[in-house]
Design a protein around this motif. Structure first.
Motif, PDB file in Angstrom:
ATOM      1  N   GLY A  22      10.247  -0.435   3.418  1.00  8.87           N
ATOM      2  CA  GLY A  22       9.232  -0.454   2.374  1.00  8.87           C
ATOM      3  C   GLY A  22       8.034   0.422   2.679  1.00  8.87           C
ATOM      4  O   GLY A  22       7.066   0.437   1.910  1.00  8.87           O
ATOM      5  N   SER A  23       8.075   1.159   3.793  1.00  7.29           N
ATOM      6  CA  SER A  23       6.954   2.027   4.152  1.00  7.29           C
ATOM      7  C   SER A  23       6.826   3.194   3.184  1.00  7.29           C
ATOM      8  O   SER A  23       7.779   3.577   2.496  1.00  7.29           O
ATOM      9  CB  SER A  23       7.132   2.552   5.576  1.00  7.29           C
ATOM     10  OG  SER A  23       7.022   1.516   6.518  1.00  7.29           O
ATOM     11  N   THR A  24       5.623   3.772   3.151  1.00 10.12           N
ATOM     12  CA  THR A  24       5.311   4.874   2.235  1.00 10.12           C
ATOM     13  C   THR A  24       4.978   6.140   3.026  1.00 10.12           C
ATOM     14  O   THR A  24       4.895   6.120   4.261  1.00 10.12           O
ATOM     15  CB  THR A  24       4.115   4.513   1.353  1.00 10.12           C
ATOM     16  OG1 THR A  24       2.952   4.353   2.197  1.00 10.12           O
ATOM     17  CG2 THR A  24       4.369   3.228   0.583  1.00 10.12           C
ATOM     18  N   LEU A  25       4.724   7.199   2.284  1.00 11.66           N
ATOM     19  CA  LEU A  25       4.297   8.451   2.922  1.00 11.66           C
ATOM     20  C   LEU A  25       3.020   8.248   3.730  1.00 11.66           C
ATOM     21  O   LEU A  25       2.866   8.791   4.824  1.00 11.66           O
ATOM     22  CB  LEU A  25       4.040   9.521   1.854  1.00 11.66           C
ATOM     23  CG  LEU A  25       5.226  10.371   1.405  1.00 11.66           C
ATOM     24  CD1 LEU A  25       4.786  11.341   0.317  1.00 11.66           C
ATOM     25  CD2 LEU A  25       5.830  11.128   2.578  1.00 11.66           C
ATOM     26  N   ARG A  26       2.107   7.443   3.198  1.00  5.18           N
ATOM     27  CA  ARG A  26       0.857   7.174   3.915  1.00  5.18           C
ATOM     28  C   ARG A  26       1.145   6.541   5.275  1.00  5.18           C
ATOM     29  O   ARG A  26       0.508   6.892   6.278  1.00  5.18           O
ATOM     30  CB  ARG A  26      -0.029   6.258   3.074  1.00  5.18           C
ATOM     31  CG  ARG A  26      -1.397   5.970   3.709  1.00  5.18           C
ATOM     32  CD  ARG A  26      -2.289   5.147   2.816  1.00  5.18           C
ATOM     33  NE  ARG A  26      -2.787   5.925   1.679  1.00  5.18           N
ATOM     34  CZ  ARG A  26      -2.335   5.838   0.448  1.00  5.18           C
ATOM     35  NH1 ARG A  26      -1.350   4.973   0.163  1.00  5.18           N
ATOM     36  NH2 ARG A  26      -2.826   6.579  -0.520  1.00  5.18           N
ATOM     37  N   ASP A  27       2.108   5.631   5.331  1.00  5.64           N
ATOM     38  CA  ASP A  27       2.469   4.983   6.597  1.00  5.64           C
ATOM     39  C   ASP A  27       3.053   6.004   7.578  1.00  5.64           C
ATOM     40  O   ASP A  27       2.760   5.972   8.778  1.00  5.64           O
ATOM     41  CB  ASP A  27       3.481   3.868   6.353  1.00  5.64           C
ATOM     42  CG  ASP A  27       2.937   2.776   5.451  1.00  5.64           C
ATOM     43  OD1 ASP A  27       1.757   2.408   5.622  1.00  5.64           O
ATOM     44  OD2 ASP A  27       3.678   2.298   4.563  1.00  5.64           O
ATOM     45  N   ALA A  28       3.880   6.918   7.062  1.00  2.80           N
ATOM     46  CA  ALA A  28       4.485   7.932   7.922  1.00  2.80           C
ATOM     47  C   ALA A  28       3.429   8.871   8.494  1.00  2.80           C
ATOM     48  O   ALA A  28       3.496   9.271   9.666  1.00  2.80           O
ATOM     49  CB  ALA A  28       5.528   8.726   7.136  1.00  2.80           C
ATOM     50  N   LEU A  29       2.430   9.222   7.678  1.00  8.37           N
ATOM     51  CA  LEU A  29       1.347  10.072   8.160  1.00  8.37           C
ATOM     52  C   LEU A  29       0.548   9.375   9.255  1.00  8.37           C
ATOM     53  O   LEU A  29       0.164   9.974  10.263  1.00  8.37           O
ATOM     54  CB  LEU A  29       0.413  10.448   7.014  1.00  8.37           C
ATOM     55  CG  LEU A  29       0.946  11.441   5.982  1.00  8.37           C
ATOM     56  CD1 LEU A  29      -0.071  11.619   4.853  1.00  8.37           C
ATOM     57  CD2 LEU A  29       1.232  12.792   6.628  1.00  8.37           C
ATOM     58  N   LYS A  30       0.316   8.083   9.049  1.00  9.65           N
ATOM     59  CA  LYS A  30      -0.489   7.322   9.993  1.00  9.65           C
ATOM     60  C   LYS A  30       0.193   7.199  11.350  1.00  9.65           C
ATOM     61  O   LYS A  30      -0.421   7.426  12.395  1.00  9.65           O
ATOM     62  CB  LYS A  30      -0.775   5.930   9.431  1.00  9.65           C
ATOM     63  CG  LYS A  30      -1.705   5.091  10.287  1.00  9.65           C
ATOM     64  CD  LYS A  30      -2.027   3.762   9.610  1.00  9.65           C
ATOM     65  CE  LYS A  30      -2.976   2.927  10.464  1.00  9.65           C
ATOM     66  NZ  LYS A  30      -3.294   1.625   9.805  1.00  9.65           N
TER      67      LYS A  30
END
Length: 518
Positions: A22-30
């Motif tokens: 359920g992770s998003t692009l924002r999570d991947a960047l972080k």
């Protein structure tokens, strides 16, 4: 870290990471701390399968003098089919004859129907020809220049073009031959593709993410590289146009870039158009293309080419350049000296050298030349001579463009502005660089009631002194900053500290830096 059923595995710029489902692009960047500028687009590729391209259109032909590549233009034509079915049989074929206009490999036998008649050919056309109109005496003919000739060519005529390695044609002569021919097989990825700036986009297991692309600039193109630094000053490449073979950024369109480097525009090549329509436009090649006499190659994408291929028109992409630009202009000697010393570059100081110095010119002028010489001479003036201006591109776009062009503010952080006349509270300036490409400055953003102290005006085409730049230190309800009537004046911005103009005289020069409005 082992992947559980509640986790997904994603690849960010070539590195694997595990994230909660359920992770998003924002999570991947972080989690990855990947290079990324806010608001830019990110490429996402979810691989599901891959298959071999059914129709091969490109071939690499290796000769005793080097390799060139061809692209088949008519796959379904008789000649195109003959090539596809028999190209391996042409390996070992010698150069049978050469001339200024064309050369021929062969002979060999082919199932073609020769036709009589003179035909017109362009440079780098590829065709079959039959000596004596005999198919048993067939040759593979390559045109070296535009010409007309009778080769016994079949009705379908030209079936392919050379797309790279054109210089090899100039080297081939009798005694040379084709060593081998290899099809260039592309693998099509069946994938869900996306390019988005929406950081709330959910990710799936196995997704590949591309947040930026990296560029290595060519030492063969020091001035062009400096233009690319200017173009990407904010760390972004802004896509104004997309085609199957390239993307382009028009921010420096109209700014002349010298022709420095002639080389093939392989996928990832960065080039500037140097002449004609679109001069100054920056291109990034998505596919291999041959060298061009109007495109100077300034560098190449060394990482993140996938993002370039996924990007869409209107998007901005994060970019990092190697080597990083050395920015001296607008800084003090105290600021730049430790930086230059840390990379082994000698600094020679000229002009004003006190604590409040501001560097306004340098030699060499480009980053790559400074690295090459390991030495730079910088000239500075007191900070009081550096004038900050705020411009109004939304109100007077053409006039602001004229101003930036004249002072080279599009490619440099500091521009020089000589003082041509001073009287009462009015200061007039004439740029050193003639804006030749601007034949007129149309009226725009002309004042109606009064102009304010510190406003910058340009005389428009309604008056003889078109292109003059002026500033007044007091409000005026009769004449514009250049002393012209309001209808002949375009207001393009304002000086933030007009008091800095006090004391300057005719023959002096001030230095301008643009401050973006907050």
């Amino acid at each position: 870290m082992p992947i559980t059923s509640k986790e997904i595995s994603v690849e960010v710029n070539g590195h694997q990471w595990s994230l909660p489902a359920g992770s998003t692009l924002r999570d991947a960047l972080k989690v990855s701390s990947a290079p990324y500028r806010a608001g830019t687009a990110i490429g996402i590729l979810k691989k599901t399968a891959e298959k071999k391209t059914e129709k091969i259109t490109e071939y690499a032909i290796n000769t005793s003098k080097g390799e060139f590549k061809i692209e088949i233009e008519t796959l379904d034509s008789p000649s195109g089919k003959i090539w596809a079915e028999h190209f391996k049989e042409y390996e070992g074929a010698p150069v049978h004859w050469t001339g200024q206009e064309a050369l021929a490999f062969g002979p060999f036998e082919a199932e073609l129907k020769p036709e009589r008649g003179i035909r017109n050919f362009e440079a780098f056309d590829i065709l079959f020809g039959a000596g004596g109109f005999d198919s048993a005496n067939t040759h593979l003919i390559i045109s070296r220049k535009r010409h007309a000739a009778e080769y016994g060519t079949p009705d379908d005529g030209v079936f392919a073009k050379i797309i790279s390695g054109k210089s090899v044609l100039l080297k081939l002569s009798r005694g040379d031959s084709i060593l081998n021919i290899e099809p260039i097989i592309e693998w099509e990825q069946l994938a869900e593709k996306a390019c988005t700036a929406d950081l709330s986009t959910p990710l799936e297991d196995g997704a590949s993410i591309f947040t930026y692309f990296e560029v290595e600039l060519s030492r063969n193109s020091p001035v062009g590289a400096e233009h690319f630094y200017a173009l990407t000053r904010e760390g972004t490449f802004n896509i104004n146009f997309v085609a199957s073979s390239f993307i382009s950024d028009d921010a420096l369109k109209g700014e002349i870039t010298p022709y420095e480097n002639f080389e093939p525009r392989a996928a990832g090549a960065i080039s500037f158009r140097t002449i004609g329509y679109g001069t100054g436009r920056a291109y990034i090649s998505r596919e291999d293309r041959p060298s061009s006499l109007v495109h100077s190659v300034v560098g190449s994408v060394t990482r993140g080419l996938e993002l370039v291929k996924l990007a869409e028109q209107g998007q901005n992409l994060t970019v990092e350049s190697l080597p990083p630009q050395l920015i001296l202009l607008g800084h003090s000697f105290d600021e730049v000296e430790p930086v230059l010393s840390s990379i082994g570059v000698e600094l020679v100081k000229e002009g004003y050298t006190e604590k409040d110095s501001v560097i306004v010119s340098q030699s060499p002028a480009t980053t790559l030349e400074i690295f090459g010489e390991a030495k730079v001479t910088a000239f500075a003036v007191p900070a009081s001579k550096l004038i900050e201006v705020e411009l109004y591109p939304e109100k007077a776009p053409k006039s602001v463009d004229f101003f930036r062009h004249s002072l080279e503010l599009k490619t440099k952080p500091v521009g020089k502005l000589p003082v041509s006349m001073v009287y009462e509270n009015t200061y007039l300036f004439k740029p050193e660089k003639e804006a030749v490409k601007y034949k007129e400055v149309m009226p725009e953003n002309s004042p109606t009631n009064k102009i304010l102290a510190g406003e910058i005006g340009i005389t428009n085409q309604a008056a003889k002194r078109m292109g003059n730049i002026g500033v007044k230190l007091e409000d005026d309800d009769l004449f514009g900053p250049t002393g012209e009537k309001f209808s002949s004046t375009n207001i393009i911005g304002r000086i933030l500290q007009p008091e800095k103009l006090k004391g300057i005289r005719e023959g002096d020069a001030i230095y301008i830096t643009e401050v973006l409005r907050k």
